[in-house]
Design a protein around this motif. Structure first.
Motif, PDB file in Angstrom:
ATOM      1  N   UNK A  64       0.835  -1.187   0.000  1.00  0.00           N
ATOM      2  CA  UNK A  64       0.000   0.000   0.000  1.00  0.00           C
ATOM      3  C   UNK A  64       0.874   1.243   0.000  1.00  0.00           C
ATOM      4  N   UNK A  65       0.602   2.116  -0.936  1.00  0.00           N
ATOM      5  CA  UNK A  65       1.330   3.376  -1.042  1.00  0.00           C
ATOM      6  C   UNK A  65       0.368   4.527  -0.793  1.00  0.00           C
ATOM      7  N   UNK A  66       0.789   5.483   0.026  1.00  0.00           N
ATOM      8  CA  UNK A  66      -0.026   6.653   0.347  1.00  0.00           C
ATOM      9  C   UNK A  66       0.670   7.902  -0.171  1.00  0.00           C
ATOM     10  N   UNK A  67      -0.118   8.811  -0.711  1.00  0.00           N
ATOM     11  CA  UNK A  67       0.417  10.076  -1.192  1.00  0.00           C
ATOM     12  C   UNK A  67      -0.482  11.195  -0.678  1.00  0.00           C
ATOM     13  N   UNK A  68       0.108  12.210  -0.076  1.00  0.00           N
ATOM     14  CA  UNK A  68      -0.675  13.362   0.353  1.00  0.00           C
ATOM     15  C   UNK A  68      -1.201  14.088  -0.868  1.00  0.00           C
ATOM     16  N   UNK A  69      -2.441  14.519  -0.783  1.00  0.00           N
ATOM     17  CA  UNK A  69      -3.034  15.310  -1.850  1.00  0.00           C
ATOM     18  C   UNK A  69      -3.875  14.482  -2.796  1.00  0.00           C
ATOM     19  N   UNK A  70      -4.491  15.166  -3.743  1.00  0.00           N
ATOM     20  CA  UNK A  70      -5.348  14.476  -4.718  1.00  0.00           C
ATOM     21  C   UNK A  70      -4.531  13.701  -5.733  1.00  0.00           C
ATOM     22  N   UNK A  71      -5.188  12.808  -6.438  1.00  0.00           N
ATOM     23  CA  UNK A  71      -4.526  11.974  -7.443  1.00  0.00           C
ATOM     24  C   UNK A  71      -3.962  12.811  -8.579  1.00  0.00           C
ATOM     25  N   UNK A  72      -4.772  13.722  -9.085  1.00  0.00           N
ATOM     26  CA  UNK A  72      -4.356  14.515 -10.244  1.00  0.00           C
ATOM     27  C   UNK A  72      -3.791  15.859  -9.800  1.00  0.00           C
ATOM     28  N   UNK A  73      -2.656  16.208 -10.336  1.00  0.00           N
ATOM     29  CA  UNK A  73      -2.057  17.518 -10.074  1.00  0.00           C
ATOM     30  C   UNK A  73      -2.545  18.468 -11.159  1.00  0.00           C
ATOM     31  N   UNK A  74      -3.665  19.100 -10.904  1.00  0.00           N
ATOM     32  CA  UNK A  74      -4.244  20.029 -11.866  1.00  0.00           C
ATOM     33  C   UNK A  74      -4.646  21.309 -11.167  1.00  0.00           C
ATOM     34  N   UNK A  75      -4.918  22.336 -11.945  1.00  0.00           N
ATOM     35  CA  UNK A  75      -5.347  23.619 -11.394  1.00  0.00           C
ATOM     36  C   UNK A  75      -6.723  23.493 -10.748  1.00  0.00           C
ATOM     37  N   UNK A  76      -7.634  22.802 -11.421  1.00  0.00           N
ATOM     38  CA  UNK A  76      -8.989  22.625 -10.908  1.00  0.00           C
ATOM     39  C   UNK A  76      -9.088  21.283 -10.198  1.00  0.00           C
ATOM     40  N   UNK A  77      -9.686  21.295  -9.025  1.00  0.00           N
ATOM     41  CA  UNK A  77      -9.826  20.087  -8.214  1.00  0.00           C
ATOM     42  C   UNK A  77     -11.303  19.789  -7.973  1.00  0.00           C
ATOM     43  N   UNK A  78     -11.596  18.535  -7.679  1.00  0.00           N
ATOM     44  CA  UNK A  78     -12.950  18.134  -7.336  1.00  0.00           C
ATOM     45  C   UNK A  78     -13.316  18.746  -5.993  1.00  0.00           C
ATOM     46  N   UNK A  79     -14.375  19.543  -5.979  1.00  0.00           N
ATOM     47  CA  UNK A  79     -14.770  20.231  -4.755  1.00  0.00           C
ATOM     48  C   UNK A  79     -16.079  19.745  -4.173  1.00  0.00           C
ATOM     49  N   UNK A  80     -16.845  18.992  -4.942  1.00  0.00           N
ATOM     50  CA  UNK A  80     -18.121  18.494  -4.454  1.00  0.00           C
ATOM     51  C   UNK A  80     -18.877  17.823  -5.577  1.00  0.00           C
ATOM     52  N   UNK A  81     -20.088  17.375  -5.262  1.00  0.00           N
ATOM     53  CA  UNK A  81     -20.873  16.649  -6.254  1.00  0.00           C
ATOM     54  C   UNK A  81     -22.354  16.683  -5.903  1.00  0.00           C
ATOM     55  N   UNK A  82     -23.158  16.470  -6.900  1.00  0.00           N
ATOM     56  CA  UNK A  82     -24.586  16.190  -6.742  1.00  0.00           C
ATOM     57  C   UNK A  82     -24.867  14.922  -7.518  1.00  0.00           C
ATOM     58  N   UNK A  83     -25.744  14.088  -7.007  1.00  0.00           N
ATOM     59  CA  UNK A  83     -26.271  12.952  -7.762  1.00  0.00           C
ATOM     60  C   UNK A  83     -27.738  13.268  -8.002  1.00  0.00           C
ATOM     61  N   UNK A  84     -28.104  13.314  -9.285  1.00  0.00           N
ATOM     62  CA  UNK A  84     -29.455  13.685  -9.677  1.00  0.00           C
ATOM     63  C   UNK A  84     -30.110  12.536 -10.426  1.00  0.00           C
ATOM     64  N   UNK A  85     -31.386  12.355 -10.207  1.00  0.00           N
ATOM     65  CA  UNK A  85     -32.166  11.343 -10.920  1.00  0.00           C
ATOM     66  C   UNK A  85     -33.036  12.089 -11.930  1.00  0.00           C
ATOM     67  N   UNK A  86     -32.582  12.094 -13.185  1.00  0.00           N
ATOM     68  CA  UNK A  86     -33.230  12.869 -14.240  1.00  0.00           C
ATOM     69  C   UNK A  86     -33.794  11.937 -15.302  1.00  0.00           C
ATOM     70  N   UNK A  87     -34.726  12.469 -16.086  1.00  0.00           N
ATOM     71  CA  UNK A  87     -35.331  11.640 -17.132  1.00  0.00           C
ATOM     72  C   UNK A  87     -34.356  11.322 -18.255  1.00  0.00           C
ATOM     73  N   UNK A  88     -33.389  12.257 -18.493  1.00  0.00           N
ATOM     74  CA  UNK A  88     -32.406  12.037 -19.553  1.00  0.00           C
ATOM     75  C   UNK A  88     -31.221  12.988 -19.362  1.00  0.00           C
ATOM     76  N   UNK A  89     -30.240  12.861 -20.255  1.00  0.00           N
ATOM     77  CA  UNK A  89     -29.039  13.687 -20.172  1.00  0.00           C
ATOM     78  C   UNK A  89     -29.370  15.170 -20.317  1.00  0.00           C
TER      79      UNK A  89
END
Length: 116
Positions: A64-89
């Motif tokens: 097992x290897x641990x690394x501090x920080x997110x997986x991707x080193x990018x300017x924009x990071x994942x900050x949150x999410x919504x899961x929605x149940x919609x009729x279509x895309x």
């Protein structure tokens, strides 16, 4: 059909705590959340702690290897999410465009694979 709306932005982009713009920004999130709840499409969603709190885990050759920080080193990071149940895309994209951070960062919309 369920869709996840992944909210990406740079942590220092957009209204920041302690500024006059931050209160209305957070209110926009409260209003959006209420809208998708009232529409009956919200399955779930949360904001994430800052990227400094992230730890990335991988297992290579049984170790097992641990690394501090997110997986991707990018300017924009994942900050949150919504899961929605919609009729279509199209409906999911309509709601994704209303997420406040769509004005500052990006919102990735993907269908959720549901296993029966």
């Amino acid at each position: 059909m369920q869709f996840i709306c992944l909210i990406y932005n740079a942590e220092d982009n957009g209204p920041q705590p302690g500024t006059d713009e931050f209160g209305p920004y957070m209110q926009a999130y409260a209003d959006y959340t209420q809208e998708v709840q009232d529409a009956g499409v919200m399955v779930g969603g949360e904001a994430l702690q800052p990227i400094a709190t992230a730890t990335t885990v991988s297992v290579r050759d049984g170790k097992t290897e641990l690394m501090d920080g997110p997986f991707a080193e990018t300017k924009e990071q994942l900050g949150g999410y919504y899961i929605l149940d919609c009729k279509d895309l199209d409906e999911a994209l309509k709601y994704a465009a209303k997420i406040p951070d769509a004005k500052y960062g990006r919102v990735e919309v993907r269908p959720v694979m549901v296993f029966d």
